[in-house]
Design a protein around this motif. Structure first.
Motif, PDB file in Angstrom:
ATOM      1  N   LEU A 143       6.564  -3.185  -4.323  1.00  0.00           N
ATOM      2  CA  LEU A 143       7.295  -2.031  -4.840  1.00  0.00           C
ATOM      3  C   LEU A 143       6.524  -0.744  -4.604  1.00  0.00           C
ATOM      4  O   LEU A 143       7.097   0.291  -4.252  1.00  0.00           O
ATOM      5  N   VAL A 144       5.200  -0.809  -4.793  1.00  0.00           N
ATOM      6  CA  VAL A 144       4.361   0.384  -4.702  1.00  0.00           C
ATOM      7  C   VAL A 144       3.949   0.665  -3.261  1.00  0.00           C
ATOM      8  O   VAL A 144       4.035   1.799  -2.776  1.00  0.00           O
ATOM      9  N   GLY A 145       3.491  -0.378  -2.557  1.00  0.00           N
ATOM     10  CA  GLY A 145       2.936  -0.214  -1.224  1.00  0.00           C
ATOM     11  C   GLY A 145       3.858   0.474  -0.233  1.00  0.00           C
ATOM     12  O   GLY A 145       3.463   1.474   0.394  1.00  0.00           O
ATOM     13  N   PRO A 146       5.105  -0.021  -0.036  1.00  0.00           N
ATOM     14  CA  PRO A 146       5.987   0.632   0.927  1.00  0.00           C
ATOM     15  C   PRO A 146       6.308   2.078   0.562  1.00  0.00           C
ATOM     16  O   PRO A 146       6.417   2.932   1.448  1.00  0.00           O
ATOM     17  N   ALA A 147       6.470   2.345  -0.744  1.00  0.00           N
ATOM     18  CA  ALA A 147       6.777   3.720  -1.154  1.00  0.00           C
ATOM     19  C   ALA A 147       5.614   4.653  -0.824  1.00  0.00           C
ATOM     20  O   ALA A 147       5.814   5.744  -0.262  1.00  0.00           O
ATOM     21  N   VAL A 148       4.392   4.231  -1.147  1.00  0.00           N
ATOM     22  CA  VAL A 148       3.223   5.057  -0.850  1.00  0.00           C
ATOM     23  C   VAL A 148       3.017   5.166   0.660  1.00  0.00           C
ATOM     24  O   VAL A 148       2.675   6.230   1.189  1.00  0.00           O
ATOM     25  N   ALA A 149       3.235   4.048   1.370  1.00  0.00           N
ATOM     26  CA  ALA A 149       3.087   4.070   2.823  1.00  0.00           C
ATOM     27  C   ALA A 149       4.069   5.050   3.457  1.00  0.00           C
ATOM     28  O   ALA A 149       3.710   5.786   4.385  1.00  0.00           O
ATOM     29  N   GLY A 150       5.319   5.063   2.962  1.00  0.00           N
ATOM     30  CA  GLY A 150       6.303   6.001   3.494  1.00  0.00           C
ATOM     31  C   GLY A 150       5.866   7.446   3.309  1.00  0.00           C
ATOM     32  O   GLY A 150       6.014   8.277   4.218  1.00  0.00           O
ATOM     33  N   LEU A 151       5.301   7.749   2.123  1.00  0.00           N
ATOM     34  CA  LEU A 151       4.812   9.107   1.874  1.00  0.00           C
ATOM     35  C   LEU A 151       3.632   9.442   2.785  1.00  0.00           C
ATOM     36  O   LEU A 151       3.531  10.561   3.314  1.00  0.00           O
ATOM     37  N   MET A 152       2.731   8.473   2.967  1.00  0.00           N
ATOM     38  CA  MET A 152       1.564   8.716   3.822  1.00  0.00           C
ATOM     39  C   MET A 152       1.965   8.906   5.285  1.00  0.00           C
ATOM     40  O   MET A 152       1.436   9.779   5.987  1.00  0.00           O
ATOM     41  N   ILE A 153       2.887   8.064   5.754  1.00  0.00           N
ATOM     42  CA  ILE A 153       3.301   8.152   7.154  1.00  0.00           C
ATOM     43  C   ILE A 153       3.922   9.514   7.446  1.00  0.00           C
ATOM     44  O   ILE A 153       3.591  10.159   8.446  1.00  0.00           O
ATOM     45  N   THR A 154       4.818   9.946   6.564  1.00  0.00           N
ATOM     46  CA  THR A 154       5.486  11.235   6.790  1.00  0.00           C
ATOM     47  C   THR A 154       4.593  12.419   6.460  1.00  0.00           C
ATOM     48  O   THR A 154       4.768  13.503   7.022  1.00  0.00           O
ATOM     49  N   GLY A 155       3.587  12.231   5.564  1.00  0.00           N
ATOM     50  CA  GLY A 155       2.751  13.342   5.125  1.00  0.00           C
ATOM     51  C   GLY A 155       1.475  13.523   5.919  1.00  0.00           C
ATOM     52  O   GLY A 155       1.214  14.597   6.468  1.00  0.00           O
ATOM     53  N   VAL A 156       0.668  12.448   6.014  1.00  0.00           N
ATOM     54  CA  VAL A 156      -0.654  12.591   6.644  1.00  0.00           C
ATOM     55  C   VAL A 156      -0.885  11.612   7.788  1.00  0.00           C
ATOM     56  O   VAL A 156      -1.911  11.704   8.464  1.00  0.00           O
ATOM     57  N   GLY A 157       0.017  10.651   8.003  1.00  0.00           N
ATOM     58  CA  GLY A 157      -0.126   9.742   9.128  1.00  0.00           C
ATOM     59  C   GLY A 157      -0.486   8.326   8.718  1.00  0.00           C
ATOM     60  O   GLY A 157      -0.936   8.067   7.601  1.00  0.00           O
ATOM     61  N   THR A 158      -0.308   7.396   9.674  1.00  0.00           N
ATOM     62  CA  THR A 158      -0.500   5.970   9.380  1.00  0.00           C
ATOM     63  C   THR A 158      -1.956   5.586   9.150  1.00  0.00           C
ATOM     64  O   THR A 158      -2.245   4.588   8.479  1.00  0.00           O
ATOM     65  N   GLY A 159      -2.891   6.340   9.703  1.00  0.00           N
ATOM     66  CA  GLY A 159      -4.304   5.973   9.601  1.00  0.00           C
ATOM     67  C   GLY A 159      -4.804   5.864   8.178  1.00  0.00           C
ATOM     68  O   GLY A 159      -5.637   5.002   7.863  1.00  0.00           O
ATOM     69  N   TRP A 160      -4.309   6.726   7.286  1.00  0.00           N
ATOM     70  CA  TRP A 160      -4.760   6.696   5.889  1.00  0.00           C
ATOM     71  C   TRP A 160      -4.283   5.440   5.168  1.00  0.00           C
ATOM     72  O   TRP A 160      -4.958   4.933   4.267  1.00  0.00           O
TER      73      TRP A 160
END
Length: 454
Positions: free
Chosen positions: A181-198
């Motif tokens: 529940l948490v991981g994909p939501a945070v990953a989506g924010l990271m991908i669109t915000g700062v990139g996949t590397g984080w």
């Protein structure tokens, strides 16, 4: 407890499709009762953090490959490479797990996966990442999984004992799905915000939590299981053990078909988000999150039950396949998204019931080998199923790919249900309940009584 050939020939409780895998009355326990055990509580809390990182990396990894290649087949290849080591070496991993102490083994595998996540993060953040780097990282994680999965699964019984095994297995699944529940939501924010590397970096650092939990455990409070001595023929012994128990072999067969053809969601969901609904990474995260909601509900419901029932697993597999067929034809994004919750719930019901039935129906001295076979079939089917799903998706569209997976899963559930009913001496009977027909499996002699009464 014998760990030689006698363990393989010792009789194990046989089960019918409508019976629990172990004898004794069904019991309901507190939903979180196994968390009262300190060692398991440390393990559980460490896995909360690590599982969030794992789901973040899964989403980021699939999206990165799709961004680099534009190909659903490439996403399928990545998934296949992550699970290929389990298919190739899974049985040998089980033999090693039965010989090795579980806690040091887990410390090694968790550290190896942490290093892989950090290296992939450095490559991505520096701008040097290529698709073959992702392929190599996926394969490296798969190699660690060969030991990590059977060790982690069988270590649960050493932490909690047989009385809390069903509850602990269910809570492990709830833990994993809560992180989903948490991981994909945070990953989506990271991908669109700062990139996949984080996302990769967070996953690498998240392994500090389970490693710390393992180090803080009290060894004297673990339930001692005698390890199998080094010897010849142990792999063959494990296969003979499973082959002689229909309730084990047919459960593994069903899980194999569903895992190979029905659980290729990294391929399906990314393609639905990108190609069908043209909605981007946010919708991909939404699909995964809603599926996790259903999976979490299924895991928590399982934690409330005292036993696992094979008939529940078979019914869940049939409904899982049927709902995939419905989702394949969904005309809108929101209808497709809403179907993810029940698909996740029935998928988790299959997983928890199969896992618990196999662990509780297996001699502890054989558990590593049996669980490695189970995990090899469940996870190792992806190297076969994921490329096929990717090819069907690229050639005929993702709707066709999801429909084929659903049809195969439903057909496997019906077939295995009929086989287990026959092995258990059961027959399908029709009875009337307040004017409505009711289908159920009954013993042959009981069916004859019902026929005479009619």
């Amino acid at each position: 407890m014998s760990t030689g050939s006698g363990a393989a020939s010792a009789p194990a409780p046989r089960t019918r499709p409508d019976s629990p895998p172990t004898p004794g009355p069904a019991r309901r326990s507190s939903m979180f009762s196994s968390l009262r055990i300190r060692n398991y509580r440390l393990f559980f809390l460490g896995q909360v953090v690590s599982n969030i990182g794992t789901w973040m990396q899964r989403i980021a990894q699939d999206w990165l490959v799709l961004s680099l290649t534009g190909s659903a087949t490439a996403v399928g290849v990545t998934t296949a490479l992550q699970f290929l080591p389990m298919l190739l070496f899974g049985l040998y991993g089980g033999v090693l797990v039965d010989r090795l102490p579980k806690r040091p083994t887990l410390l090694f595998t968790q550290a190896a996966m942490a290093v892989t996540g950090v290296v992939l993060a450095v490559l991505t953040l520096s701008g040097h990442v290529q698709v073959w780097h992702v392929y190599l990282a996926a394969f490296a994680v798969g190699l660690a999984t060969v030991l990590d999965n059977p060790a982690r699964q069988s270590f649960v019984s050493e932490m909690v004992g047989p009385g809390q095994l069903q509850n602990a297995v269910s809570l492990n699944s709830a833990n994993f799905q809560s992180a989903r529940l948490v991981g994909p939501a945070v990953a989506g924010l990271m991908i669109t915000g700062v990139g996949t590397g984080w996302a990769f970096l967070f996953n690498g650092l998240s392994f500090v939590a389970p490693i710390a939990g393992l180090l803080l455990m009290r060894a004297r409070e673990l339930h001692v299981v005698e390890r199998a001595p080094r010897g010849k023929g142990q792999l063959r012994e494990g296969l003979h053990y499973v082959a002689g128990r229909p309730e084990l072999i047919w459960t593994i067969v069903l899980v194999g078909f569903v895992g190979t053809f029905g659980f290729n969601f990294p391929v399906y969901l990314s393609a639905f988000a990108d190609d069908v609904f043209h909605a981007g990474a946010g919708s991909y995260s939404l699909f995964n999150t809603l599926m996790a909601v259903g999976s979490l509900a299924g895991a928590l419901l399982a934690a409330r039950r005292g036993t696992a029932k094979l008939r529940v697993m078979i019914a869940a597999a049939a409904l899982f396949g049927a709902l995939e067929l419905v989702a394949a034809a969904a005309p809108s994004l929101w209808l497709f998204a809403l179907l993810m919750a029940p698909i996740g719930m029935f998928g988790m019901t299959i997983n928890v019931n199969a896992n618990t039935a196999i662990q509780m129906g297996t001699d502890p001295a054989m558990r590593g080998r049996v669980m490695s076979l189970y995990m090899m079939v469940f996870l190792g089917g992806s190297p076969v199923g994921a490329p096929i799903a990717g090819w069907i998706t690229d050639a005929y569209g993702v709707r066709a790919g999801l429909a084929v997976g659903g049809a195969i899963s439903a057909a496997a559930a019906v077939t295995v249900g009929l086989v287990l009913a026959r092995v258990g001496g059961l027959r399908l009977a029709v009875a009337w309940d307040h004017g409505h027909p009711k289908l159920r499996f009954v013993p042959r002699e009981r069916q004859q009584e019902l026929a005479r009464a009619a």
